[in-house]
Design an enzyme around this catalytic site. Structure first.
Site, PDB file in Angstrom:
ATOM      1  N   HIS A  37      18.459  31.967 -32.480  1.00 20.13           N
ATOM      2  CA  HIS A  37      19.830  31.451 -32.346  1.00 20.13           C
ATOM      3  C   HIS A  37      20.021  30.872 -30.943  1.00 20.13           C
ATOM      4  CE1 HIS A  37      20.433  35.115 -35.102  1.00 20.13           C
ATOM      5  NE2 HIS A  37      20.493  34.064 -35.886  1.00 20.13           N
TER       6      HIS A  37
ATOM      7  N   CYS B  25      17.842  35.391 -55.913  1.00 22.04           N
ATOM      8  CA  CYS B  25      17.383  36.186 -54.771  1.00 22.04           C
ATOM      9  C   CYS B  25      18.604  36.544 -53.940  1.00 22.04           C
ATOM     10  CB  CYS B  25      16.374  35.419 -53.924  1.00 22.04           C
ATOM     11  SG  CYS B  25      15.996  36.316 -52.400  1.00 22.04           S
TER      12      CYS B  25
ATOM     13  N   CYS C  65      10.172  36.073 -54.011  1.00 23.08           N
ATOM     14  CA  CYS C  65      10.797  35.056 -53.167  1.00 23.08           C
ATOM     15  C   CYS C  65       9.883  34.840 -51.955  1.00 23.08           C
ATOM     16  CB  CYS C  65      12.167  35.553 -52.705  1.00 23.08           C
ATOM     17  SG  CYS C  65      12.749  34.679 -51.245  1.00 23.08           S
TER      18      CYS C  65
ATOM     19  N   CYS D 225      18.398  35.272 -50.227  1.00 22.99           N
ATOM     20  CA  CYS D 225      18.695  33.845 -50.025  1.00 22.99           C
ATOM     21  C   CYS D 225      20.094  33.507 -50.513  1.00 22.99           C
ATOM     22  CB  CYS D 225      17.734  32.966 -50.812  1.00 22.99           C
ATOM     23  SG  CYS D 225      16.025  33.126 -50.366  1.00 22.99           S
TER      24      CYS D 225
ATOM     25  N   HIS E  45      19.660  36.437 -31.535  1.00 26.61           N
ATOM     26  CA  HIS E  45      18.289  36.593 -31.042  1.00 26.61           C
ATOM     27  C   HIS E  45      17.774  35.275 -30.498  1.00 26.61           C
ATOM     28  CE1 HIS E  45      16.783  34.643 -34.625  1.00 26.61           C
ATOM     29  NE2 HIS E  45      17.232  35.603 -35.428  1.00 26.61           N
TER      30      HIS E  45
ATOM     31  N   HIS F 132      11.657  36.376 -48.736  1.00 28.30           N
ATOM     32  CA  HIS F 132      12.011  37.798 -48.656  1.00 28.30           C
ATOM     33  C   HIS F 132      10.958  38.722 -49.258  1.00 28.30           C
ATOM     34  CE1 HIS F 132      15.811  35.682 -48.011  1.00 28.30           C
ATOM     35  NE2 HIS F 132      16.010  36.655 -47.163  1.00 28.30           N
TER      36      HIS F 132
ATOM     37  N   LYS G 224      12.923  42.131 -37.932  1.00 23.64           N
ATOM     38  CA  LYS G 224      13.480  43.434 -37.599  1.00 23.64           C
ATOM     39  C   LYS G 224      12.475  44.529 -37.931  1.00 23.64           C
ATOM     40  CE  LYS G 224      18.253  44.856 -37.856  1.00 23.64           C
ATOM     41  NZ  LYS G 224      19.426  44.850 -38.720  1.00 23.64           N
TER      42      LYS G 224
ATOM     43  N   LYS H 141       5.629  36.347 -36.698  1.00 16.37           N
ATOM     44  CA  LYS H 141       7.000  36.058 -37.120  1.00 16.37           C
ATOM     45  C   LYS H 141       7.941  37.135 -36.552  1.00 16.37           C
ATOM     46  CE  LYS H 141       9.724  35.065 -41.019  1.00 16.37           C
ATOM     47  NZ  LYS H 141      10.169  34.737 -42.194  1.00 16.37           N
TER      48      LYS H 141
HETATM   49  N1  MSP Z   1      24.635  30.802 -41.969  1.00 11.83           N
HETATM   50  C1  MSP Z   1      23.535  29.947 -42.188  1.00 11.83           C
HETATM   51  C2  MSP Z   1      23.796  28.572 -41.628  1.00 11.83           C
HETATM   52  C3  MSP Z   1      25.013  27.885 -42.159  1.00 11.83           C
HETATM   53  S1  MSP Z   1      25.271  26.369 -41.377  1.00 11.83           S
HETATM   54  C4  MSP Z   1      26.470  25.651 -42.263  1.00 11.83           C
HETATM   55  C5  MSP Z   1      22.290  30.517 -41.531  1.00 11.83           C
HETATM   56  N2  MSP Z   1      22.487  31.379 -40.538  1.00 11.83           N
HETATM   57  S2  MSP Z   1      21.317  32.084 -39.683  1.00 11.83           S
HETATM   58  O1  MSP Z   1      21.966  33.089 -38.871  1.00 11.83           O
HETATM   59  O2  MSP Z   1      20.273  32.541 -40.537  1.00 11.83           O
HETATM   60  O3  MSP Z   1      20.808  31.003 -38.717  1.00 11.83           O
HETATM   61  C6  MSP Z   1      19.738  30.155 -39.037  1.00 11.83           C
HETATM   62  C7  MSP Z   1      19.477  29.319 -37.820  1.00 11.83           C
HETATM   63  O4  MSP Z   1      19.219  30.162 -36.671  1.00 11.83           O
HETATM   64  C8  MSP Z   1      18.255  28.433 -37.894  1.00 11.83           C
HETATM   65  O5  MSP Z   1      18.471  27.243 -38.604  1.00 11.83           O
HETATM   66  C9  MSP Z   1      18.009  28.208 -36.415  1.00 11.83           C
HETATM   67  O6  MSP Z   1      18.971  27.349 -35.898  1.00 11.83           O
HETATM   68  C10 MSP Z   1      18.220  29.591 -35.863  1.00 11.83           C
HETATM   69  N3  MSP Z   1      17.028  30.417 -35.968  1.00 11.83           N
HETATM   70  C11 MSP Z   1      16.939  31.642 -36.554  1.00 11.83           C
HETATM   71  N4  MSP Z   1      15.672  32.118 -36.381  1.00 11.83           N
HETATM   72  C12 MSP Z   1      14.926  31.222 -35.721  1.00 11.83           C
HETATM   73  C13 MSP Z   1      13.633  31.230 -35.162  1.00 11.83           C
HETATM   74  N5  MSP Z   1      12.801  32.235 -35.313  1.00 11.83           N
HETATM   75  N6  MSP Z   1      13.259  30.155 -34.442  1.00 11.83           N
HETATM   76  C14 MSP Z   1      14.105  29.111 -34.203  1.00 11.83           C
HETATM   77  N7  MSP Z   1      15.340  29.084 -34.692  1.00 11.83           N
HETATM   78  C15 MSP Z   1      15.732  30.035 -35.591  1.00 11.83           C
HETATM   79  O7  MSP Z   1      21.211  30.130 -41.915  1.00 11.83           O
END
Ligand code: MSP
Length: 644
Positions: free
Chosen positions: A20, A125, A142, A128, A17, A145, A297, A294
């Protein structure tokens, strides 16, 4: 000089999304910038595929974890080229090489005595995938969540994180650039001011089998974070190899604030226990919200990169992401804002400058770069461009992309004014001003060359088109930020321009990503609609509609209307909805009743009242008159419950 830049490895329990996409585009921009400066760069992204969350997601789809992770990981990998992201390595935590090295590291840390076995009970949790402290809970839930953690008591392995607390504090204090922006460094130091607990790094196989087995006890698998963080090493060949030797010392991790703790506390202490030098920098950015809400989903407002690229084009999207978010702070995504940026910054300011200046070179000098006339010189643009380059370079290195781009657009503004002030069309009419016209056109072309250069990391496609139109090939030293290329004055007289490309078309209508997706997916390509229905929608489109149970708390008539009622409902927060049901329901019949509402409808003014949603009814005909019948849950539920 070398740079090793990483993104988090994304969980495969969700599809790519906007969030990412942002992190990955930032990492790509940074790596392109460093390459342009002549550095050797390694850029790594990937997917995090073990743990509880992933098992749940696979179960929900009724497939084995293995085939599930393969499918979603491929979605991430296939998304990045759409955003012109070019990573050097895409790592998966299910890669056998990664698994092997994680086990090797665990054994090493265990042999050093930094891992011990103990019984632990705590509040766990699932979302998390970690134990929470009492302090972290909000109303017993949490904070992320909003669900109560489970009380769990079990035997597990622990990493002696506390042993490294002081060393970590000292390192952060001695290296102000270790964690930036400063607010996050302060947050970590504040956290470290309290005693640090040891980290539980195993999960008994009775509870979870989808993970890396501990090398010293096959009844347990590794906690997903201990496994995932190590990707930054395994991806470059740790424990030995040329890439590890070359790049580890230059490691910069890029993350959002949600995963600050694992990166700023678990990871450096793990590295200390492994006797590996710490990474160089951790860059932390804020969160993207969607229309100030925010992204989630359940609200159905998740923005997909593919839809954005289809609607706005990759260059505009990348520019928008980097320009709109002040790195470190949260930002709000809205399709109106992206359209505004496209029209103002790209089509108007940059696009016009480019087309006006190059068109004049074609018109007055037959598309050839003129030789500036030293007797008619002026350094307005040279000075402005040099100032931009200094600010831009520093901003890019500091991860202040929005400010880097601001500096670039200042130059665009100055160049546009330069055209107006020097009126080349007037100079062209005066034969004795030919030298001055040469200078003005040369200065404009040189400004455009530098603009195409500094925009290359941000908008690779558009910048390459600009450079090509100015007559520069891909590998021309004039399109590198290395010494001479990154300075004023390299444009050579006689260089022939090419055809002027259409760079940034104005977007006339404010398209929302959702409506664009609907436009492009509907119609002939879709499967036929079920009998009696007028058109099919994708499931993803349906998911965008937030349906909720709401409870009527107050009802008032609407002045000058027989049909409308002003209804206040709790969902669970109170909101006002204006509904045309006064002919079928009285205030008394409505109060306390549970109804279904569309909760994410754009608010509309009805008879001067802002209506925030829509109440759902079934329409039927009784005695020749249309009647509305309210819909509701078959049993009382909590107001605000999700309908799906
Ligand atoms: N798998 C772990 C990370 C392990 S790294 C060794 C994880 N994955 S995640 O899919 O949840 O990705 C989190 C990351 O996605 C955030 O740190 C950021 O880089 C990005 N983002 C997810 N949602 C976001 C927003 N709404 N806004 C900006 N970036 C965000 O955590």
């Amino acid at each position: 000089m070398t740079t090793y830049i990483t993104t988090p490895i994304y969980y495969v329990n969700a599809q790519p999304h906007l969030g990412h996409a942002y992190t990955t585009v930032v990492a790509d921009t940074y790596s392109r910038f460093k390459r342009l400066c002549g550095e050797r760069v390694r850029f790594q992204t990937g997917t995090d595929e073990h743990g509880d969350k992933i098992v749940k997601a696979a179960e929900a789809e009724d497939v084995e974890p293995r085939s599930y992770v393969d499918r979603i990981s491929a979605m991430f990998r296939d998304t990045w080229p759409l955003l012109e992201v070019q990573a050097d390595h895409f790592i998966r935590t299910t890669d056998p090489a990664h698994v092997e090295v994680v086990r090797l590291i665990l054994q090493k840390v265990y042999d050093r005595g930094d891992i011990y076995f103990d019984e632990y009970s705590g509040l766990y949790c699932r979302g998390c995938e970690r134990y929470l402290t009492e302090k972290e809970l909000v109303d017993g839930n949490c904070p992320d969540h909003l669900t109560p953690p489970q009380e769990i008591a079990e035997k597990n392995y622990f990493f002696r994180m506390s042993r490294y607390q002081q060393r970590l504090i000292d390192h952060i204090n001695a290296n102000p650039e270790f964690i930036t922006p400063e607010r996050y460094r302060n947050e970590v130091l504040a956290f470290l001011a309290e005693p640090l607990a040891d980290l539980c790094i195993s999960r008994p196989k009775s509870r979870l089998t989808w993970g890396i087995e501990l090398p010293f006890d096959d009844n347990f698998v590794t906690y997903v974070w201990f496994d995932a963080l190590i990707n930054y090493l395994t991806g470059i060949g740790y424990p030995q190899g040329p890439d590890f030797d070359e790049f580890w010392g230059a490691a910069e991790h890029l993350i959002a604030k949600d995963i600050l703790k694992p990166h700023a506390i678990y990871w450096p202490t793990m590295l200390m226990a492994m006797d590996v030098p710490l990474y160089k920098k951790l860059h932390v950015h804020g969160y993207w919200n969607v229309d100030d809400t925010k992204m989630s989903k359940s609200l159905g407002n998740v923005v997909r990169p593919r839809e954005l690229v289809e609607a706005f084009g990759v260059d505009t999207l990348r520019y928008f992401l980097l320009r709109e978010m002040s790195f470190g702070l949260d930002a709000s995504f809205g399709s109106e804002t992206i359209v505004a940026r496209q029209n103002a910054d790209l089509a108007n300011d940059l696009g016009n400058l480019f087309s006006r200046a190059t068109a004049m070179v074609w018109k007055y000098r037959d598309g050839c770069t003129p030789q500036p006339d030293s007797s008619a010189a002026d350094d307005t643009l040279a000075r402005a461009a040099e100032a931009m380059l200094v600010e831009y370079r520093q901003a890019m290195v500091d991860f202040r992309f929005h400010q880097g781009l601001q500096a670039v657009w200042e130059l665009v503004g100055i160049a546009n004014k330069y055209i107006v002030n020097n009126a080349p069309w007037v100079l062209a009419k005066e034969p004795d001003q030919a030298g001055r016209l040469d200078t003005v056109l040369y200065n404009l072309l040189e400004t455009l060359r530098l603009l195409a250069l500094v925009l290359r990391p941000v908008m690779p496609g558009a910048a390459a088109k600009m450079a090509a139109a100015l007559g520069y090939g891909e590998d021309d030293p004039a399109v590198s930020l290395l010494a001479e290329g990154g300075r004023w004055g390299l444009a050579a007289a006689g260089r022939k321009l090419s055809a002027i490309p259409a760079l940034f078309p104005r977007l006339e209508v404010a398209k929302s990503a959702a409506s664009t997706a609907a436009d492009s997916k509907g119609g002939s390509k879709a499967d036929p609609a079920p009998a009696g229905e007028q058109g099919v929608i994708e499931f993803s489109q349906f998911q965008k509609v937030a349906l909720r149970v709401a409870e009527v708390v107050a009802v008032e008539p609407v002045k000058n209307s027989h049909k409308l009622l002003k209804i206040t409902v709790a969902a669970p927060e109170p909101r006002v909805i204006v509904a045309g049901i006064a002919e079928d329901y009285s205030a008394e019949e409505l109060r306390g009743r549970q109804v279904l509402i569309v909760a994410n409808l754009k608010p509309a003014k009805i008879m001067g009242i802002s209506s925030q949603g829509m109440i759902l009814v079934a329409r039927t005909v009784v005695d020749g008159r249309e009647k509305m019948v309210l819909l509701g849950p078959a049993a009382k539920v909590a107001p605000g419950s999700i309908v799906s």
